[in-house]
Structure formats: C-alpha cells, structure tokens
Design an enzyme around this catalytic site. Structure first.
Site, PDB file in Angstrom:
ATOM      1  N   SER A   1       7.632   4.568   8.115  1.00 26.45           N
ATOM      2  CA  SER A   1       7.725   3.525   7.105  1.00 26.45           C
ATOM      3  C   SER A   1       6.469   2.669   7.075  1.00 26.45           C
ATOM      4  O   SER A   1       5.668   2.668   8.015  1.00 26.45           O
ATOM      5  CB  SER A   1       8.948   2.650   7.369  1.00 26.45           C
ATOM      6  OG  SER A   1       8.621   1.614   8.267  1.00 26.45           O
ATOM      7  N   LYS A   2       6.329   1.971   5.988  1.00 23.21           N
ATOM      8  CA  LYS A   2       5.177   1.094   5.829  1.00 23.21           C
ATOM      9  C   LYS A   2       5.097   0.086   6.961  1.00 23.21           C
ATOM     10  O   LYS A   2       4.029  -0.261   7.424  1.00 23.21           O
ATOM     11  CB  LYS A   2       5.305   0.329   4.507  1.00 23.21           C
ATOM     12  CG  LYS A   2       5.064   1.192   3.282  1.00 23.21           C
ATOM     13  CD  LYS A   2       5.131   0.348   2.021  1.00 23.21           C
ATOM     14  CE  LYS A   2       4.877   1.217   0.803  1.00 23.21           C
ATOM     15  NZ  LYS A   2       4.893   0.429  -0.446  1.00 23.21           N
ATOM     16  N   ARG A   3       6.266  -0.351   7.377  1.00 23.32           N
ATOM     17  CA  ARG A   3       6.293  -1.382   8.409  1.00 23.32           C
ATOM     18  C   ARG A   3       5.782  -0.876   9.754  1.00 23.32           C
ATOM     19  O   ARG A   3       5.530  -1.666  10.653  1.00 23.32           O
ATOM     20  CB  ARG A   3       7.708  -1.944   8.544  1.00 23.32           C
ATOM     21  CG  ARG A   3       8.070  -2.893   7.417  1.00 23.32           C
ATOM     22  CD  ARG A   3       9.545  -3.248   7.437  1.00 23.32           C
ATOM     23  NE  ARG A   3      10.397  -2.084   7.196  1.00 23.32           N
ATOM     24  CZ  ARG A   3      10.606  -1.542   5.993  1.00 23.32           C
ATOM     25  NH1 ARG A   3      10.032  -2.055   4.930  1.00 23.32           N
ATOM     26  NH2 ARG A   3      11.383  -0.485   5.851  1.00 23.32           N
TER      27      ARG A   3
ATOM     28  N   GLY B   1       3.009   0.228  10.153  1.00 21.91           N
ATOM     29  CA  GLY B   1       1.605  -0.171  10.203  1.00 21.91           C
ATOM     30  C   GLY B   1       0.861   0.845  11.023  1.00 21.91           C
ATOM     31  O   GLY B   1       1.125   2.031  10.928  1.00 21.91           O
TER      32      GLY B   1
ATOM     33  N   PRO C   1       0.832  -1.199   0.000  1.00 21.07           N
ATOM     34  CA  PRO C   1       0.000   0.000   0.000  1.00 21.07           C
ATOM     35  C   PRO C   1       0.869   1.253   0.000  1.00 21.07           C
ATOM     36  O   PRO C   1       1.998   1.230   0.457  1.00 21.07           O
ATOM     37  CB  PRO C   1      -0.765  -0.113   1.320  1.00 21.07           C
ATOM     38  CG  PRO C   1       0.130  -0.924   2.199  1.00 21.07           C
ATOM     39  CD  PRO C   1       0.833  -1.882   1.283  1.00 21.07           C
TER      40      PRO C   1
END
Length: 525
Positions: free
Chosen positions: A280-282, A284, A34
């Site tokens: 970052s995407k991580r 979440g 995403p």
RNA sequence: GGCCCGUUCGUCUAGGGGUUAGGACGCAAGAUUUUCAUUCUUGUAGCAGGGGUUCGAAUCCCCUACGGGCUACCA
C-alpha cells in the site's frame, strides 16, 4: 465418416480481444496521492494490451471525491507514466475525441444518467443522513449482525421506496439532502466471465444498494466509472483485484442502462515482501525499497517517500520487473524491452494469485540493464552525479571508467562508490586494510617503488607498466601480494576497485606518484 | 462475521491427467580474480492437508486449512 472435434473448451481464457478491432483501454487512477507500483503495473498491462493490438490507451482521472484532493497528485501520475515510457493516447493533456478526461470536468454529465436509472425504476432517492446510517449500523453490530442496505432493509429506511410520493416531494422541496441509490435486485445470480479468473458469480441478495450519486452533486466511482467507460467506448476494463467485488454492480448497471458491457480482467495484487497484505501507499519506503516510481513529497506533511527513479533504477528495468510480477511469457525469457513486452503480452498469461514483491530480484533486473546499456549513455547519466561531487572531467574519461566498473554495479550511483579514486585522491585510508597491509618496512618499500616509477621511462600504459613493475618486484624478491596491496592502499585508500595498473594508467603518472608519496607520509604503521 | 478470489522451492514462476516437477532471484560450495566485486560451474529447496474420479492426479471434483480482497455519500 468424418469426425469433427467438439468444442471442448467452454471457457477460452485466451483473449477474445486479440482478434477484436479497436481495443480501447483506460487507466483510471484517483489523484489522492502518488501512484504506487501496483498502480503503475495496472497502467502498464492496459498499455501493453493497447500497444499489442494497435488500440488506444486512455488516462482518465477519477476525482469524484472532492474531499480527497491532493495537490500535485495528478501531475505526479502523468510524470510517472511518462518516465516509465507508457504513452497516453487520450488524456487531459493529450486531448481526444472522448473528453473531458477528468471526471470533475464531466460533472454535468452524470446527473442525467442517474435520472435515467431513477425513471427506469432501477434507482431511488435515499434521505438517510450519514449519522442515521451510522446509528443503524452500530445497532446491527451490537446484535452481532451486519447492516446491509438492500431489499431486506430498504423499506425500513427513509427513501423514495418506503416513503409516499408526497412526503418525498416535500422533503425535496424543503431542501433535504439525498443520495441516489441503486436498487439491487433481490436474489438474482450475476455471472460474468473475467478474462483472468474465468466465470465469477455473485448472488445479489448479499449485495447492497450502492450509492450512485452523492448528496454533494458528484457521482460515486461506480456510476462515473460505468458511464465513462461506456461513453469512452472502453472495450476492456483491466483493473486490480480489489475491484472484483464490485463487478456485479457494474455488470448490473450496464444491463439496466442497456449498454454493451466491456470485458473485465481483474489483476492479482502485489503483496508486501514481508508480513501481510497488499502493498500500500502507506508502506512508503519503510520496508527498504521504494513503493513509488518517483520521489514524492507529501504536500501536507512534507514527508518524503523515495522513488525508483531517484534510487537509480532505469525506467526500462522498472517496467520489466513490474511486467514479470503476475505475468510471464511462457518461455524462459526474462529481459524484455517495452516493444518486446507488447509483442509477447497476453492477458491469458496473467496469473490469478497475488505476488509478493522481491526487492532483491528488482535489483537483479537493474543490474542486467546496467550491463546491457551503452557505456556512453551511462557516462552521460553519470555526469550530473559527478558534478554534485565537485568533480570536473571529460565525458570520454567517464566512459572509460564506466566500462571498467559497470559490471560490478547495480545502480549508476554505485559507479562513484566503486570508482571515486578515478576522480580524486583518497581522502582517507580504510583502517582495516591499513592494519592488515601496512606493516613494518612497507613505507620504505613503497619509497623504492616510488623511485622506480618516478624514473620510469617506458610508456605509461597498463600492460607495459605491469610487466616492468613485476620484473622490478621479482628482482627485489618482494612478496607480490604484499606489494600490490600496499600499492593499492596508496592509490585507492582501500582494498577495492578495478585493476590497479588500469587505475594508474587512467589517473596518470603524476597522480600515481603523488598518491604514493601521500600514502608513505600519511598512513600510520 | 458475510461475500468473492486464490494456494507449485524462502521469493517470482513454468507445467492444465503419465515429466527425473523446469527456469529465475536468493542462499551455499567450487573455479577464476594477487584483494573486493563481477563472471562461470555445481548444489540447495516445492505441488497446503484430507477425501474422491481415474489404470494413473501437481494437473479434474469436493471438503478443510491457510492467505488475500471487499464489505463508506473512498476510489
């Protein structure tokens, strides 16, 4: 004698672009998952520049890494932009004269450009396997050094520069895999003017011979990016700061291709609100707020990450808050519609330093938008939430509820939390309020109030009932606060909510009496 | 480690040689609200440090510190 001012500003940070015709910008995400809010902001800034200048906003999908393909990511990106109101002029679904807009669909294009660089002597073939490279790197590391594949080392490696032509031909003939590397010039200074940062310089001897073309037949980001930006006639490359280190490579590529290069603008990063590093995407939504515009379910792990949309953020509020992260209008205005943003936007007013994201301020933005929005519009949006709760009501009724409650809500779903009692009888009674407000003698008092209201003949409107009710309470010489709190407990079930007489008027006489009776019977003294 | 970029209230930021360093979020207090929330008012708090340049530096230069990014046949 007439004195003419000399030109003292050698580095006009302001946009050359403003006067330039045909601005063409692109947002070029990789569909590896995403889009996160930093990516959305990059897209937004590109879009804003295009919109301001009457230019073109292009969405190009950079999927040159086949190993990182994530199903659904591409659709997610497009849906996210759409939700934000960022309209794509040219792209996969929109089409356009510069397509295809997905790099994997442009695969055949890149080979010839790599060859062109080979022929002009600016690139070469390298046969080192990933294992070879890894070994060399670790050897350097044990010596406390860092291996850089460049002018200083390439003669020791297996490539078309260090190997004789016959050996190279033989290797190719035998099907040996190879990559194409850029021949980074030795000891040159590459300088370019970044629209946000001004002049930035790099010495090429510290840079490496980047792989331009992979052994799997796909170009790397660097080649594809430069080739496509050129072919698509991109005028401004607006991207995240993480790309700044590759700016010299890209500048050099334009130079070696003898192409006119676009103007670069490297945006500061969005940082985590707490702790270190870029968002970052991580991350979440482990930090108590979403990092994604839309909810995302990982197709491999089924892990769900929350999205701003699902959290109840309005898209225009989300866009607004994103715009204010790193950019400011130079005035004290903070609330901007998309049109106003486009009008006011200017890359020269984008800051240089990274911004920590503040979830609290994000909420404030949403609250502002909630107040600004039309009650009927909000009511419409609330209907699905009410249906979920099993409530069946007319929209007109919901409009009135919204009118009374939106002031105290930041998110739409909160209207339910703040006003469920407009739609259903209380199912329970807040224990804290009960122990504080439901004392000895209160049930008897409420019974008298019930009788008073049951026989009440006046119009059932907030003002009239309040007046007569007050007169009744005064006549009885009761403590007003005591009465009202007990009354509220019966009607709402807690010490919260809108004006009590407004509530009674809304739910009607019958429901009011029913709730008082329920309270008398069910609330423990 | 190397290279590059950055550094103004806790956070987002204005300010670009002379300002009481401004605003917003948050927080605190007061007002209003019979409760809660909202709202309003007031307050809180900042130029990373050190050297220059200058009559004068948050602002220009250098150094240091700190923060960040990059350092893949990923983007």
């Amino acid at each position: 004698m007439i004195w003419v001012n000399d030109v003292k500003d050698n580095y006009p940070k302001s946009n050359i672009s403003m006067n330039q015709q045909n601005v063409r910008v692109r947002f070029a995400p990789s569909p590896t998952g995403p889009l996160h809010m930093g990516g959305v902001r990059t897209a937004l800034f590109n879009y804003l520049l295009a919109k301001k200048t009457g230019g073109t906003f292009i969405l190009r999908i950079e999927d040159t890494d086949q190993t990182r393909f994530v199903p659904g990511a591409e659709d997610y990106i497009m849906e996210a932009l759409k939700w934000c109101g960022i309209q794509v002029d040219e792209g996969i679904v929109e089409g356009g004269p510069y397509g295809p807009y997905r790099q994997s669909d442009r695969k055949a294009l890149y080979q010839q450009y790599a060859s062109q660089l080979l022929e002009s002597g600016n690139a070469y073939l390298a046969f080192d396997s990933p294992e070879d490279l890894e070994q060399v790197r670790s050897e350097y590391e044990t010596k406390g050094e860092t291996f850089t594949y460049n002018a200083a080392t390439r003669q020791q490696m297996r490539n078309s520069l260090s190997l004789s032509k016959s050996v190279v031909d033989q290797l190719i003939a035998s099907g040996e895999k190879y990559v194409i590397r850029f021949k980074m010039p030795d000891d040159e200074v590459v300088t370019d003017n970044d629209l946000i940062r001004g002049s930035v310089s790099f010495n090429t001897s510290l840079l490496d011979d980047k792989v331009l073309f992979k052994s799997d037949g796909m170009p790397t980001y660097h080649l594809a990016n430069v080739v496509d930006d050129h072919l698509m006639e991109i005028t401004h490359v607006i991207r995240g700061e993480e790309w700044l280190p590759s700016m010299p490579l890209h500048v050099l590529l334009y130079e070696k291709f003898e192409w006119e290069k676009p103007v670069f603008a490297h945006l500061p990063l969005i940082l985590k609100p707490v702790g270190k590093g870029k968002l970052s995407k991580r991350d979440g939504d482990k930090m108590g707020f979403p990092v994604f515009p839309l909810r995302w379910t990982d197709p491999f792990t089924s892990e769900v990450s929350s999205g701003y949309r699902e959290e109840g953020y309005f898209p225009d509020a989300f866009v607004n808050l994103l715009a204010m992260l790193g950019w400011n209008p130079g005035t004290e205005q903070e609330i901007f519609s998309m049109d106003e943003l486009a009008e006011a936007f200017d890359l020269s007013r984008v800051g240089k330093s990274g911004s920590k994201f503040d979830p609290e301020k994000a909420k404030w933005f949403n609250h502002q938008y909630m107040q600004q929005k039309d009650n009927a519009e909000l009511a419409e949006m609330l209907m699905p939430i009410l249906h979920e709760k099993g409530v069946k009501v007319e929209v007109d009724y919901v409009v009135k509820v919204v009118e009374m409650l939106k002031e105290r809500a930041t998110f739409l779903p909160e209207i339910w939390d703040q006003g469920f009692y407009f739609f259903e009888d209380p199912k329970s009674y807040d224990p804290k309020t009960v122990s504080k407000r439901w004392k000895e003698g209160v049930p008897e008092m409420m019974q008298e109030i019930y009788d008073f209201l049951a026989s009440y003949q006046g119009a059932w409107s907030p003002a009239i009932v309040k007046e007569d009710f007050s007169a009744f309470v005064t006549k009885k010489q009761w403590n007003f606060g005591l009465v009202m709190n007990a009354f509220r407990l019966c009607i709402v079930g807690a010490a919260m909510g809108a004006d009590l007489f407004e509530i009674c008027a809304m739910i009607g006489k019958e429901a009011t009496l029913r709730r008082i009776q329920n309270g008398i019977q069910n609330i423990p003294v």
